[in-house]
Design an enzyme around this catalytic site. Structure first.
Site, short mmCIF file in Angstrom:
data_model
loop_
_atom_site.label_atom_id
_atom_site.label_comp_id
_atom_site.label_asym_id
_atom_site.label_seq_id
_atom_site.Cartn_x
_atom_site.Cartn_y
_atom_site.Cartn_z
N SER A 263 39.06 47.21 40.82
CA SER A 263 39.05 47.26 39.36
C SER A 263 38.49 45.95 38.82
O SER A 263 38.52 44.92 39.50
CB SER A 263 40.46 47.49 38.83
OG SER A 263 41.26 46.40 39.19
N TYR B 212 48.25 45.01 40.27
CA TYR B 212 47.10 45.89 40.58
C TYR B 212 45.87 45.05 40.92
O TYR B 212 45.17 45.31 41.89
CB TYR B 212 46.73 46.76 39.38
CG TYR B 212 47.74 47.81 39.05
CD1 TYR B 212 47.97 48.87 39.92
CD2 TYR B 212 48.45 47.76 37.86
CE1 TYR B 212 48.90 49.84 39.61
CE2 TYR B 212 49.38 48.73 37.54
CZ TYR B 212 49.60 49.76 38.42
OH TYR B 212 50.51 50.71 38.11
P1 NAP Z 1 45.17 59.00 39.32
O1 NAP Z 1 44.62 60.05 38.43
O2 NAP Z 1 46.53 58.46 39.05
O3 NAP Z 1 45.11 59.53 40.81
C1 NAP Z 1 45.61 58.72 41.84
C2 NAP Z 1 45.47 59.49 43.13
O4 NAP Z 1 45.97 58.66 44.19
C3 NAP Z 1 46.29 60.77 43.11
O5 NAP Z 1 45.57 61.79 43.78
C4 NAP Z 1 47.52 60.38 43.92
O6 NAP Z 1 48.13 61.45 44.60
C5 NAP Z 1 46.89 59.44 44.94
N1 NAP Z 1 47.90 58.62 45.61
C6 NAP Z 1 48.82 57.79 45.06
N2 NAP Z 1 49.58 57.26 46.04
C7 NAP Z 1 49.12 57.78 47.22
C8 NAP Z 1 49.48 57.62 48.56
N3 NAP Z 1 50.51 56.84 48.94
N4 NAP Z 1 48.79 58.31 49.51
C9 NAP Z 1 47.76 59.13 49.16
N5 NAP Z 1 47.38 59.33 47.90
C10 NAP Z 1 48.05 58.66 46.93
O7 NAP Z 1 44.25 57.73 39.38
P2 NAP Z 1 42.68 57.54 39.19
O8 NAP Z 1 42.47 56.96 37.86
O9 NAP Z 1 41.96 58.78 39.60
O10 NAP Z 1 42.44 56.38 40.25
C11 NAP Z 1 41.63 56.54 41.40
C12 NAP Z 1 41.35 55.15 41.93
O11 NAP Z 1 40.63 54.41 40.94
C13 NAP Z 1 42.61 54.34 42.23
O12 NAP Z 1 42.42 53.57 43.39
C14 NAP Z 1 42.75 53.44 41.01
O13 NAP Z 1 43.45 52.25 41.29
C15 NAP Z 1 41.28 53.17 40.73
N6 NAP Z 1 41.05 52.70 39.36
C16 NAP Z 1 41.19 53.56 38.31
C17 NAP Z 1 40.93 53.07 37.03
C18 NAP Z 1 41.03 53.96 35.81
O14 NAP Z 1 40.85 53.45 34.70
N7 NAP Z 1 41.29 55.25 35.95
C19 NAP Z 1 40.57 51.74 36.84
C20 NAP Z 1 40.44 50.90 37.93
C21 NAP Z 1 40.66 51.41 39.20
P3 NAP Z 1 49.40 62.23 43.98
O15 NAP Z 1 48.80 63.35 43.18
O16 NAP Z 1 50.15 62.66 45.18
O17 NAP Z 1 50.19 61.25 43.14
#
Ligand code: NAP
Length: 249
Positions: A144, A157
């Site tokens: 991020s 984070y």
């Molecule tokens: P999200 O909608 O909350 O989805 C997170 C995903 O990670 C879900 O599928 C969740 O599965 C899975 N997960 C969580 N813990 C896990 C574990 N122990 N083992 C396997 N899967 C696990 O988040 P997102 O926004 O799509 O984020 C995707 C990536 O982008 C992440 O790495 C996040 O840190 C990064 N990111 C996102 C943003 C943003 O603004 N959205 C910004 C910076 C970085 P469950 O359904 O089982 O919970």
């Protein structure tokens, strides 16, 4: 098709950005492992939508923070597909209560929880993938922008994502030329992450983004596709920012 004859694992692809990446990779010809932690209906919906569109996908359970769960996933991947070519480490903890903790109120458990998934999970999943990347491959990590530019919130984070950035660079050097490792550093992308912002926070975030909008999961998936495909075959160890210009300020 940009990923034809390739097999890809996308961790945390039951929803959010991971699900979008899984769908796009399948549309571009990859057979996709929808790696999911939850036992809810999301992952079946992702696999169904891929198959409805004529793609190939299978759902395999994996908690990336648990070494035995990661090993079992790759055993199953090997049995079903033989090898993989692409890994996207998208699994990450999204928990609004951990976001604006003052330093003196940040419990050690918050560090353990986030590092277990974002940092150790990225490592474990990559370690497992290398055993089934028979002909080399591409690893795409997710960090991020606060890990690069700093911020007043999200200390835990950003620190875990900082580890992902370092891991990307270290592994890119040690795994070349067979395996490329790159990283996407994201700003604010419209998933559950943005859902838990209140109106004041949303407005503040939007005013800091030169493109005047949050990113869409598709904005991230498009870069993941490029990094996964042979179009980026001379690119490794890079951290590419997807944030609508926010860290320019
Ligand atoms: P999200 O909608 O909350 O989805 C997170 C995903 O990670 C879900 O599928 C969740 O599965 C899975 N997960 C969580 N813990 C896990 C574990 N122990 N083992 C396997 N899967 C696990 O988040 P997102 O926004 O799509 O984020 C995707 C990536 O982008 C992440 O790495 C996040 O840190 C990064 N990111 C996102 C943003 C943003 O603004 N959205 C910004 C910076 C970085 P469950 O359904 O089982 O919970």
């Amino acid at each position: 098709m940009r990923l034809s004859k390739k097999n890809a694992v996308v961790t945390g692809s039951s929803r959010g950005i991971g699900a979008e990446i899984a769908r796009l990779f399948a549309r571009e010809g990859a057979t996709v492992v929808v790696s999911h932690r939850d036992s809810g209906p999301h992952k079946e919906e992702v696999v169904r939508s891929i198959k409805r569109a004529g793609g190939e996908a299978l759902a395999i359970h994996c908690d990336v923070s648990d070494p035995s769960s990661v090993s079992s996933m790759y055993e199953e991947v090997e049995k079903s597909l033989g090898k993989i070519d692409v890994l996207v480490n998208s699994a990450g903890v999204s928990d609004g209560s951990l976001w604006n903790l003052p330093v003196n109120k940040t419990p050690l458990d918050a560090w353990r929880k986030v590092f277990a998934v974002d940092a150790f999970g990225t490592f474990l999943s990559t370690q497992g993938a290398l055993k089934v990347m028979r002909k080399g491959g591409s690893v795409v990590n997710i960090a991020s922008t606060p890990a690069l530019a700093g911020d007043t919130e999200g200390l835990v984070y950003a620190s875990a994502k900082g580890a992902v950035v370092s891991m990307t660079r270290m592994l890119a050097k040690s795994l070349a030329p067979g395996v490329r490792v790159n990283c996407m550093a994201l700003g604010s992308i419209r998933t559950t992450w943005v859902d838990w912002l209140d109106r004041r926070q949303r407005d503040a975030y939007l005013s800091a983004i030169p493109m005047h909008r949050f990113g869409e999961p598709a904005d991230v998936a498009n870069l993941a596709l490029f990094l996964a495909s042979d179009e980026s075959s001379f690119i490794t160890g890079q951290v590419m920012v997807v944030d609508g210009g926010e860290v320019l300020r």
